[in-house]
Design a protein around this motif. Sequence first.
Motif, PDB file in Angstrom:
ATOM      1  N   THR A 366       0.815  -1.217   0.000  1.00 55.57           N
ATOM      2  CA  THR A 366       0.000   0.000   0.000  1.00 55.57           C
ATOM      3  C   THR A 366       0.850   1.269   0.000  1.00 55.57           C
ATOM      4  N   PRO A 367       0.364   2.307  -0.687  1.00 54.23           N
ATOM      5  CA  PRO A 367       1.030   3.610  -0.629  1.00 54.23           C
ATOM      6  C   PRO A 367       0.511   4.407   0.574  1.00 54.23           C
ATOM      7  N   CYS A 368       0.977   5.630   0.683  1.00 57.55           N
ATOM      8  CA  CYS A 368       0.462   6.504   1.742  1.00 57.55           C
ATOM      9  C   CYS A 368      -0.989   6.855   1.454  1.00 57.55           C
ATOM     10  N   LEU A 369      -1.700   7.370   2.457  1.00 56.81           N
ATOM     11  CA  LEU A 369      -3.125   7.663   2.322  1.00 56.81           C
ATOM     12  C   LEU A 369      -3.398   8.643   1.180  1.00 56.81           C
ATOM     13  N   GLU A 370      -2.531   9.635   0.997  1.00 65.28           N
ATOM     14  CA  GLU A 370      -2.760  10.627  -0.054  1.00 65.28           C
ATOM     15  C   GLU A 370      -2.742   9.980  -1.434  1.00 65.28           C
ATOM     16  N   GLU A 371      -1.780   9.071  -1.660  1.00 66.97           N
ATOM     17  CA  GLU A 371      -1.736   8.403  -2.963  1.00 66.97           C
ATOM     18  C   GLU A 371      -2.887   7.407  -3.099  1.00 66.97           C
ATOM     19  N   GLN A 372      -3.225   6.720  -2.005  1.00 63.26           N
ATOM     20  CA  GLN A 372      -4.407   5.850  -2.032  1.00 63.26           C
ATOM     21  C   GLN A 372      -5.638   6.618  -2.499  1.00 63.26           C
ATOM     22  N   THR A 373      -5.796   7.816  -1.952  1.00 58.96           N
ATOM     23  CA  THR A 373      -6.971   8.632  -2.280  1.00 58.96           C
ATOM     24  C   THR A 373      -6.962   9.037  -3.740  1.00 58.96           C
ATOM     25  N   LYS A 374      -5.794   9.418  -4.260  1.00 61.80           N
ATOM     26  CA  LYS A 374      -5.692   9.772  -5.673  1.00 61.80           C
ATOM     27  C   LYS A 374      -6.056   8.571  -6.563  1.00 61.80           C
ATOM     28  N   ILE A 375      -5.550   7.408  -6.193  1.00 62.02           N
ATOM     29  CA  ILE A 375      -5.856   6.188  -6.952  1.00 62.02           C
ATOM     30  C   ILE A 375      -7.355   5.891  -6.896  1.00 62.02           C
TER      31      ILE A 375
END
Length: 409
Positions: A366-375
């Motif tokens: 998993t990436p950080c929350l910010e990148e998760q959100t972008k994805i």
Amino acid sequence: MENEKLKVGNVPNLRFKGFEEEWESKKLGEVATVSSGGTPNRAIASYWNGSIPWVSTGLINFNFINKVDEYITEEGLDNSSAKLFSQGTLLIAMYGQGKTRGKVAMLNIEATTNQACGAITTNKNILNPLFAFQNLTKRYDEIRDLSNQGGQENLSAGIIKGIEINFPKIPEQQKIASFLSLIDERITTQNKIIGELNVLKTTVAKKIFSQQLRFKDDVGNDFQEWECKNLQDVCTIIGGGTPETNKIEYWNGDIQWFTPTEIKSNFVSKSERTISISGLKNSSAKLLPKGTILLTTRATIGEVAISLEECATNQGFQSLVVKKNYNNVFLFNWLKVNKYELEKRVNGSTFPEISKSEIEKIEIVTPCLEEQTKIANFLSSIDQKIQTEKQILELLEKQKKYLLQQMFI
């Protein structure tokens, strides 16, 4: 078009201008020949994998058949009751699984069929095959009701020949058929658009979760490297249960209660059955918060949906409540792409099942929350486009259904 509702006689409600004669009524067997096909012996290899298309009822779905899954040889054709039917032949499923019986299709190729397919060849001087195809499409439920009663409800050549069909002169038939064919072409195009968008999403999602595609932050910098976790680090996994069905006070309450067969879309909100607070407290069902990922883990493995409100499930689920710093839409899409991670951990001899402990051990990067959100937002935008196209398709299908009801008798 003109509305004929105020007129009397054997005419439809909706009609093209310039046509005023009453329609004629005949039995299908009077204006068409009806036969069926056959299946070459599968034990004889030389009968199969030839160049002659062979249609089974699974391909019949109110459609135009351009390709098939199986082919037979000339030897197989000569040594069975299979027959070669010309392009333009109507096919009707005489029996088959589920809702197959009564469905119709038209051959866009020369092909043979199995014995469950009725083949209708119209007298083209009297009955336009495209007009007949649209007519029989409209009458699906009616035709199913004509089936033989018994252990298995089937149609037969005799029943098909006895179907009464109303039709105008050939020029009006051609006009009706051409008009409806335009709508069919639009529906086909719309289905193709939806299919291509689904392929796009699947392809892009696989590249994202394999890190072949990466997002940048709002100022154009790379995000930090992804970290490997177990699913139990990312979410809390909660099973379900079923209240006693003979206690009416446990049912028809305000709590949505899902079963695996209801997981058919990305998001769910209303279940077929509901349970009460008492039913929740006196069973192993658990109240799940809004945003929970419902994951089917018994019999049907790996289907997922996000709940749009508080709910409960039966024991066919292990539901995932994401922890802080994790995005539920990101995890939902990861599960769809990595369904095989669930399937390879399945156990059970009576029916397949995957346990909570096995799910907890699954590794996820998993990436950080910010990148998760972008994805999550990016993949959701594709889903929204797909949903919009599906709504257009639904409108086209409703329009076609209305016209079929109004333009035929």
